[in-house]
Design a protein around this motif. Structure first.
Motif, PDB file in Angstrom:
ATOM      1  N   THR A  91     -10.297   4.620  -9.420  1.00  0.00           N
ATOM      2  CA  THR A  91     -11.392   4.877 -10.365  1.00  0.00           C
ATOM      3  C   THR A  91     -12.224   3.610 -10.551  1.00  0.00           C
ATOM      4  O   THR A  91     -11.678   2.498 -10.520  1.00  0.00           O
ATOM      5  CB  THR A  91     -10.842   5.349 -11.729  1.00  0.00           C
ATOM      6  N   ALA A 101     -10.912   4.036  -3.901  1.00  0.00           N
ATOM      7  CA  ALA A 101     -10.482   5.055  -2.927  1.00  0.00           C
ATOM      8  C   ALA A 101      -9.149   5.648  -3.359  1.00  0.00           C
ATOM      9  O   ALA A 101      -8.387   5.014  -4.093  1.00  0.00           O
ATOM     10  CB  ALA A 101     -10.350   4.437  -1.537  1.00  0.00           C
ATOM     11  N   ASN A 121      -4.761   3.068   1.689  1.00  0.00           N
ATOM     12  CA  ASN A 121      -6.116   2.517   1.561  1.00  0.00           C
ATOM     13  C   ASN A 121      -6.128   0.999   1.687  1.00  0.00           C
ATOM     14  O   ASN A 121      -6.944   0.433   2.422  1.00  0.00           O
ATOM     15  CB  ASN A 121      -6.737   2.959   0.225  1.00  0.00           C
ATOM     16  N   CYS A 122      -5.230   0.359   0.956  1.00  0.00           N
ATOM     17  CA  CYS A 122      -5.201  -1.101   1.041  1.00  0.00           C
ATOM     18  C   CYS A 122      -4.761  -1.540   2.447  1.00  0.00           C
ATOM     19  O   CYS A 122      -5.220  -2.571   2.950  1.00  0.00           O
ATOM     20  CB  CYS A 122      -4.274  -1.668  -0.033  1.00  0.00           C
ATOM     21  N   SER A 160       0.854  -1.179   0.000  1.00  0.00           N
ATOM     22  CA  SER A 160       0.000   0.000   0.000  1.00  0.00           C
ATOM     23  C   SER A 160       0.893   1.232   0.000  1.00  0.00           C
ATOM     24  O   SER A 160       1.868   1.284   0.747  1.00  0.00           O
ATOM     25  CB  SER A 160      -0.866  -0.022   1.267  1.00  0.00           C
ATOM     26  N   GLN A 161       0.559   2.187  -0.839  1.00  0.00           N
ATOM     27  CA  GLN A 161       1.330   3.449  -0.841  1.00  0.00           C
ATOM     28  C   GLN A 161       0.539   4.564  -0.166  1.00  0.00           C
ATOM     29  O   GLN A 161       1.068   5.318   0.639  1.00  0.00           O
ATOM     30  CB  GLN A 161       1.679   3.849  -2.280  1.00  0.00           C
ATOM     31  N   GLY A 162      -0.742   4.622  -0.483  1.00  0.00           N
ATOM     32  CA  GLY A 162      -1.561   5.709   0.068  1.00  0.00           C
ATOM     33  C   GLY A 162      -2.308   5.316   1.336  1.00  0.00           C
ATOM     34  O   GLY A 162      -3.031   6.132   1.904  1.00  0.00           O
ATOM     35  N   TYR A 216      -1.788   0.572 -12.893  1.00  0.00           N
ATOM     36  CA  TYR A 216      -1.979   0.353 -14.326  1.00  0.00           C
ATOM     37  C   TYR A 216      -2.769  -0.929 -14.588  1.00  0.00           C
ATOM     38  O   TYR A 216      -2.403  -1.751 -15.423  1.00  0.00           O
ATOM     39  CB  TYR A 216      -0.638   0.320 -15.072  1.00  0.00           C
ATOM     40  N   GLY A 217      -3.833  -1.091 -13.852  1.00  0.00           N
ATOM     41  CA  GLY A 217      -4.732  -2.216 -14.082  1.00  0.00           C
ATOM     42  C   GLY A 217      -4.247  -3.556 -13.564  1.00  0.00           C
ATOM     43  O   GLY A 217      -4.794  -4.605 -13.959  1.00  0.00           O
ATOM     44  N   GLY A 224     -11.002   1.220 -13.334  1.00  0.00           N
ATOM     45  CA  GLY A 224      -9.555   1.356 -13.509  1.00  0.00           C
ATOM     46  C   GLY A 224      -8.768   0.084 -13.281  1.00  0.00           C
ATOM     47  O   GLY A 224      -7.545   0.130 -13.158  1.00  0.00           O
ATOM     48  N   THR A 279      -4.034  -0.873  -6.906  1.00  0.00           N
ATOM     49  CA  THR A 279      -4.037  -1.157  -8.346  1.00  0.00           C
ATOM     50  C   THR A 279      -3.049  -0.234  -9.039  1.00  0.00           C
ATOM     51  O   THR A 279      -3.041   0.977  -8.804  1.00  0.00           O
ATOM     52  CB  THR A 279      -5.452  -0.933  -8.914  1.00  0.00           C
TER      53      THR A 279
END
Ligand SMILES: Cc1cc2nc3c(=O)[nH]c(=O)nc-3n(C[C@H](O)[C@H](O)[C@H](O)COP(=O)(O)O)c2cc1C
Length: 205
Positions: free
Chosen positions: A122, A168, A13-14, A9-11, A86-87, A125, A84
């Motif tokens: 998204t 998110a 959320n995960c 997780s970077q942000g 790039y998909g 996304g 996620t």
């Protein structure tokens, strides 16, 4: 019995989903869970200096223990979570799974239960591809997939039948909903209950 909840997780959320999945595991009597992160591919300085997520890394990600491949072998079950990218899943998560090839060769993870979680910013996304991509890799390792299915009404509102999924973060700054967190908790419970039914892992030589 013990479940490893392994996240990239970077942000954050995960990571939040992973924390709720951990509580879901621990809500099942006899089950414990440990939350770890996969090794980062970026430098420590780069992660800390990131303009949007540097503070998340410093406050929430960095303090987590970093997983080693051995942790996979010693867990009775597994929950993987990735943002996620790039998909698909993140490069850091994929790199970690590729390092697990000794466990693929020895069939060490054969028949052990696993669930997946993913977050994208998204709605279309690629969050499903990210989750399904992790499932495919876990199936190569012989693991048994534990999905969410549709047995809970939560799945009419969020998540996915495959696993805990949410929209998110990103430019729009969507926040995780209570339903998103409850689905992650539900997935944790499901993985814990299946693990308990299957019994302790058999360590292979
Ligand atoms: C390199 C990169 C690629 C991304 N690719 C996608 C994408 O393909 N689709 C999407 O919806 N969001 C994408 N995102 C946004 C993240 O999936 C989103 O911010 C998510 O909340 C990340 O989870 P985290 O907070 O656990 O790191 C991308 C973010 C980064 C940094």
């Amino acid at each position: 019995m013990h479940i490893l909840v392994l996240v990239h997780s970077q942000g954050g959320n995960c990571l939040t989903l992973a924390e709720h999945a951990q509580r879901g595991v621990e809500s099942v009597p006899g089950m414990s869970a440990q939350l770890k992160r996969v090794p980062e591919l970026e430098t420590e300085e780069g992660l800390r200096a990131h303009p949007w997520t540097g503070h998340v890394y410093a406050e929430r990600i960095h303090p987590l223990p970093v997983a080693r491949i051995d942790d996979l072998a010693h867990a009775d079950g597994l929950i993987l979570g990735s943002g996620t990218r790039y998909g698909g899943m993140s490069a850091a998560m994929k790199a970690f799974l590729e390092k697990a090839s000794p466990l693929w060769r020895s069939n060490a993870l054969l028949g052990r239960p696993a669930g997946v979680m993913a977050v994208a910013s998204t709605p279309h996304g690629g969050v499903e591809q990210a989750a399904l991509g992790m499932m495919v890799q876990l199936m190569h390792l012989g693991m048994l997939m534990v999905p969410c299915g549709y047995a809970t009404p939560l799945l009419q509102r969020t998540g996915s039948p495959y696993g805990a999924m949410a929209i998110a973060g990103g430019a729009a700054g969507h926040a995780l909903s209570k339903d998103d967190l409850d689905v992650a908790h539900y997935l944790g419970q499901q993985v814990a209950e299946v693990t308990l039914r299957l019994g302790p892992k058999q360590l292979r030589a």
